[in-house]
Design an enzyme around this catalytic site. Structure first.
Site, mmCIF file in Angstrom:
data_model
loop_
_atom_site.group_PDB
_atom_site.id
_atom_site.type_symbol
_atom_site.label_atom_id
_atom_site.label_comp_id
_atom_site.label_asym_id
_atom_site.label_seq_id
_atom_site.Cartn_x
_atom_site.Cartn_y
_atom_site.Cartn_z
ATOM 1 N N HIS A 8 0.734 -1.301 0.138
ATOM 2 C CA HIS A 8 -0.051 0.005 -0.245
ATOM 3 C C HIS A 8 0.782 1.143 0.082
ATOM 4 O O HIS A 8 2.072 1.181 0.301
ATOM 5 C CB HIS A 8 -0.708 0.051 1.238
ATOM 6 C CG HIS A 8 -0.168 -0.167 2.539
ATOM 7 N ND1 HIS A 8 0.479 1.144 2.975
ATOM 8 C CD2 HIS A 8 0.332 -1.160 3.340
ATOM 9 C CE1 HIS A 8 1.075 0.805 4.066
ATOM 10 N NE2 HIS A 8 1.043 -0.613 4.247
ATOM 11 N N GLU A 82 -2.433 -7.205 6.982
ATOM 12 C CA GLU A 82 -1.043 -7.422 7.775
ATOM 13 C C GLU A 82 -0.934 -8.041 8.800
ATOM 14 O O GLU A 82 -1.699 -8.628 9.331
ATOM 15 C CB GLU A 82 -0.729 -5.821 8.219
ATOM 16 C CG GLU A 82 0.954 -5.659 8.571
ATOM 17 C CD GLU A 82 1.885 -6.101 7.853
ATOM 18 O OE1 GLU A 82 1.874 -7.414 7.501
ATOM 19 O OE2 GLU A 82 2.533 -5.363 7.338
#
Length: 222
Positions: A8, A82
């Site tokens: 990201h 994550e």
């Protein structure tokens, strides 16, 4: 299948070097928005058939320009979020970061029973990421893009690709909007063919030639 794993864009927690892994997480900085906006052009040569993002806001915001350019729906999946920092969440001290990354890369090396303090273990982390990759393979798309997170991408790639290992990913950070490209299929095996735009040597697993990616920040937040 050609699998594009995309980190990201930059977040405020990246700037502060914090282990920020909980949902929904922060949005992108102004730079992160610029990085996301540059992705469609950077990946223009890729015939992306399916687009995924994690359940954290930053990946969906990063994927949005790609979705707009390709017309693809963003498939949001928890499995590629994550690696949970557990008790280390929102810490930015050297000890916490070392513990987090050492644990993640131990999973890549096969010590999957090790648990992140107060968080998941390697079996759980790999299983959830694998499940999304398997789903993507089942779509029949030749090229799949997944916007995920730095530690998760590095850990999974080292665990599953035959030509890199935990030492490689420990030595090679992944910048914001950096892309790791793998070729292969579940059950057949994977090879990393590009790491942030740099082709990997067929034998030594070392990147060659330079290529574009996002701005480098310390790899504390995925």
């Amino acid at each position: 299948m050609r699998l594009l794993l995309i980190r990201h864009g930059q977040t405020p927690s990246n700037v502060k070097h914090l282990l920020d892994t909980a949902e929904p997480g922060p949005a992108l900085t102004a730079l992160g928005q610029e990085q996301a906006a540059a992705l469609p052009e950077a990946l223009a040569a890729e015939d992306i058939g399916v687009l995924y993002a994690s359940t954290l806001i930053r990946t969906q915001l990063t994927a949005a320009p790609l979705a707009a350019r390709t017309g693809l729906e963003i498939r949001v999946r928890e499995g590629i979020r994550e690696l949970s920092a557990g008790e280390l969440e929102m810490r930015g001290d050297e000890q916490a970061i070392e513990t987090y990354l050492t644990t993640a890369f131990a999973w890549s090396a096969g010590d999957t029973a090790r648990r992140m303090p107060g968080g998941e273990n390697g079996v759980e982390a790999l299983r959830r990421f694998d499940s999304v990759v398997e789903e993507a393979a089942g779509t029949g798309a030749g090229t799949v893009a997944m916007v995920s997170h730095g530690a998760a991408i590095r850990m999974w790639s080292a665990a599953r690709a035959e030509n890199i290992d935990s030492a490689f990913v420990a030595a090679h950070e992944l910048d914001n909007t950096g892309v790791v490209i793998l070729s292969g299929a579940p059950g057949e095996g994977w090879r990393v063919v590009h790491w942030e735009g740099r082709a990997l040597g067929p034998e030594d697993g070392v990147p060659h030639t330079s290529g574009p990616a996002g701005e480098s920040v310390e790899d504390t937040d995925g």
